[in-house]
Write a protein that holds these residues in place. Structure first.
Motif, short mmCIF file in Angstrom:
data_model
loop_
_atom_site.label_atom_id
_atom_site.label_comp_id
_atom_site.label_asym_id
_atom_site.label_seq_id
_atom_site.Cartn_x
_atom_site.Cartn_y
_atom_site.Cartn_z
N LEU A 88 1.03 -1.13 -0.10
CA LEU A 88 -0.05 -0.14 -0.07
C LEU A 88 1.04 1.22 0.01
CD1 LEU A 88 -2.95 -1.03 2.56
CD2 LEU A 88 -3.01 -0.72 0.15
N GLY A 144 -4.43 -5.02 0.53
CA GLY A 144 -4.96 -4.73 2.09
C GLY A 144 -5.95 -3.65 1.96
N LEU A 145 -6.21 -3.31 3.17
CA LEU A 145 -7.21 -2.03 3.16
C LEU A 145 -6.27 -1.04 3.86
CD1 LEU A 145 -10.42 -3.80 4.61
CD2 LEU A 145 -9.97 -3.08 2.37
N MET A 146 -6.66 0.19 3.53
CA MET A 146 -5.99 1.43 4.40
C MET A 146 -6.46 1.34 5.82
SD MET A 146 -4.17 2.91 2.12
CE MET A 146 -3.80 4.57 2.74
N LYS A 148 -7.18 2.37 9.43
CA LYS A 148 -8.15 3.39 10.23
C LYS A 148 -7.77 3.53 11.74
CE LYS A 148 -10.79 3.44 6.56
NZ LYS A 148 -10.93 4.87 5.33
N SER A 169 -8.78 8.04 8.54
CA SER A 169 -7.71 7.70 7.90
C SER A 169 -6.69 8.66 7.64
CB SER A 169 -8.11 7.02 6.26
OG SER A 169 -8.48 8.40 5.58
N ASP A 237 -8.66 4.19 -0.58
CA ASP A 237 -9.45 4.43 0.92
C ASP A 237 -11.08 4.46 0.61
OD1 ASP A 237 -9.80 5.34 3.31
OD2 ASP A 237 -8.13 6.70 3.33
N SER A 239 -12.58 3.58 -1.74
CA SER A 239 -12.99 2.41 -2.26
C SER A 239 -11.63 1.45 -2.37
CB SER A 239 -13.58 2.54 -3.72
OG SER A 239 -12.43 3.20 -4.75
N SER A 240 -11.70 0.12 -2.91
CA SER A 240 -10.50 -0.63 -3.20
C SER A 240 -10.53 -1.24 -4.58
CB SER A 240 -10.77 -1.82 -2.25
OG SER A 240 -10.88 -1.41 -0.79
#
Length: 332
Positions: A88, A144-146, A148, A169, A237, A239-240
């Protein structure tokens, strides 16, 4: 403090009224208000960052029509760099870097080559649309996800903490800090004084020893990093995924927000949140079944409101005096 309040009485009254109304709605409609406010801020984040790009550029005397293209390329570069590298961080840096490069492209063509600023921005947008459409590859996923996080103790404040500082974020926090930072820098530092000077009276600034071309080059180029952040936020962030044309006019909406905010960062922040709320209201009406119209039509509501507000604001705000005018030493 008292003198400042007296000077900005209308702004203070409107701000207090809006805050009271927001809290009243929050407590009276606690079943839907929190989600609406969170949605409004999520929609507003890229608008804040993009509007600041316009503020810095036009305060320097350079019109940036290419914000849309900068955001689109940054969203593309960030997403696919992260997908292919598996990092990321690499994606974020790629997105911000692409915004910086395109900011430099716009600065060089408009300041050094003295190309028409509107045409340069349009060219940038066309190139961005073509590149991102041609090289787009479906099926890619982020690694992965950003992350939080909560900003304690601000996250404990009713309404404000829940919306702005809880489960936030890095880009959401950056939008707030950037708006405050650019405001302070523009109106309370030597850089800000010089920037406003080259945007209002470049010949006078030149006479005072300010290198007009260099300052414009630096400001427009560095402002591209904020456009990069806005683009990365959209694809990594909010969206993915990346979709063709996913910026969907937000760059142009940001320019309208900049104008309605009178080229002032904090007012631009407030206007971005306002338009975010308009979008949240449209979404709530659609989801609640209150209106039965296609979602594509409700999605145009922020732009319709933009036209109305701009029509009302016409003639009430003044752009920087030298905006859009290339500076040639000795000609002015």
């Amino acid at each position: 403090m008292g003198a400042w309040i007296a000077k900005n009485r209308t702004t203070v009254i409107v701000s207090v009224a809006v805050i009271v109304a927001a809290y009243a709605f929050y407590y009276l409609k606690n079943d839907i208000a929190p989600s609406m406010y969170v949605s409004a801020w999520g929609y507003a984040i890229p608008l804040v960052l993009a509007a600041l790009v316009g503020v810095i550029g036009e305060r320097s005397g350079v019109v940036n029509i290419g914000i849309e293209g900068q955001m689109l390329v940054a969203a593309f570069a960030g997403f696919f760099a992260a997908a292919y590298s598996g990092s990321l961080l690499v994606g974020v840096l790629a997105g911000i870097g692409s915004g910086l490069i395109l900011g430099g492209f716009l600065a060089w063509t408009t300041v050094k080559w003295r190309m028409d600023q509107i045409i340069a921005g349009v060219v940038l947008n066309i190139i961005a649309t073509g590149i991102t459409s041609f090289y787009y590859q479906p099926g890619q996923l982020l690694p992965g996800l950003m992350p939080k996080f909560d900003i304690w103790p601000l996250s404990k404040i009713p309404l404000i903490g829940e919306v702005f500082f809880s489960g936030t974020s890095i880009f959401a926090t950056l939008a707030i800090l950037a708006a405050i930072g650019v405001h302070v820098a523009l109106f309370h530092t030597r850089w800000g004084l010089r920037t406003r000077a080259v945007g209002e009276y470049p010949s006078a600034a030149d006479t005072a020893g300010i290198n007009v071309e260099r300052l414009r080059l630096i400001n427009v180029t560095l402002a591209g990093t904020l456009a990069g952040c806005a683009g990365v936020y959209l694809s990594m962030d909010a969206s993915s995924s990346f979709e063709r044309g996913m910026v969907a006019g937000r760059g142009f909406l940001a320019l309208a927000i900049m104008i309605m905010g009178a080229w002032r960062p904090l007012r631009a922040l407030a206007m971005a949140i306002f338009f975010g709320f308009i979008n949240a209201v449209a979404s709530q009406l659609q989801a609640g079944g209150s209106i039965d119209i296609p979602p594509q039509l409700t999605g145009t509501l922020p732009f319709v409101v933009t036209i109305v507000v701009l029509a009302i604001a016409a003639g009430r705000v003044r752009a920087p005096g030298a905006v859009g005018q290339p500076y040639v030493k000795g000609d002015q």
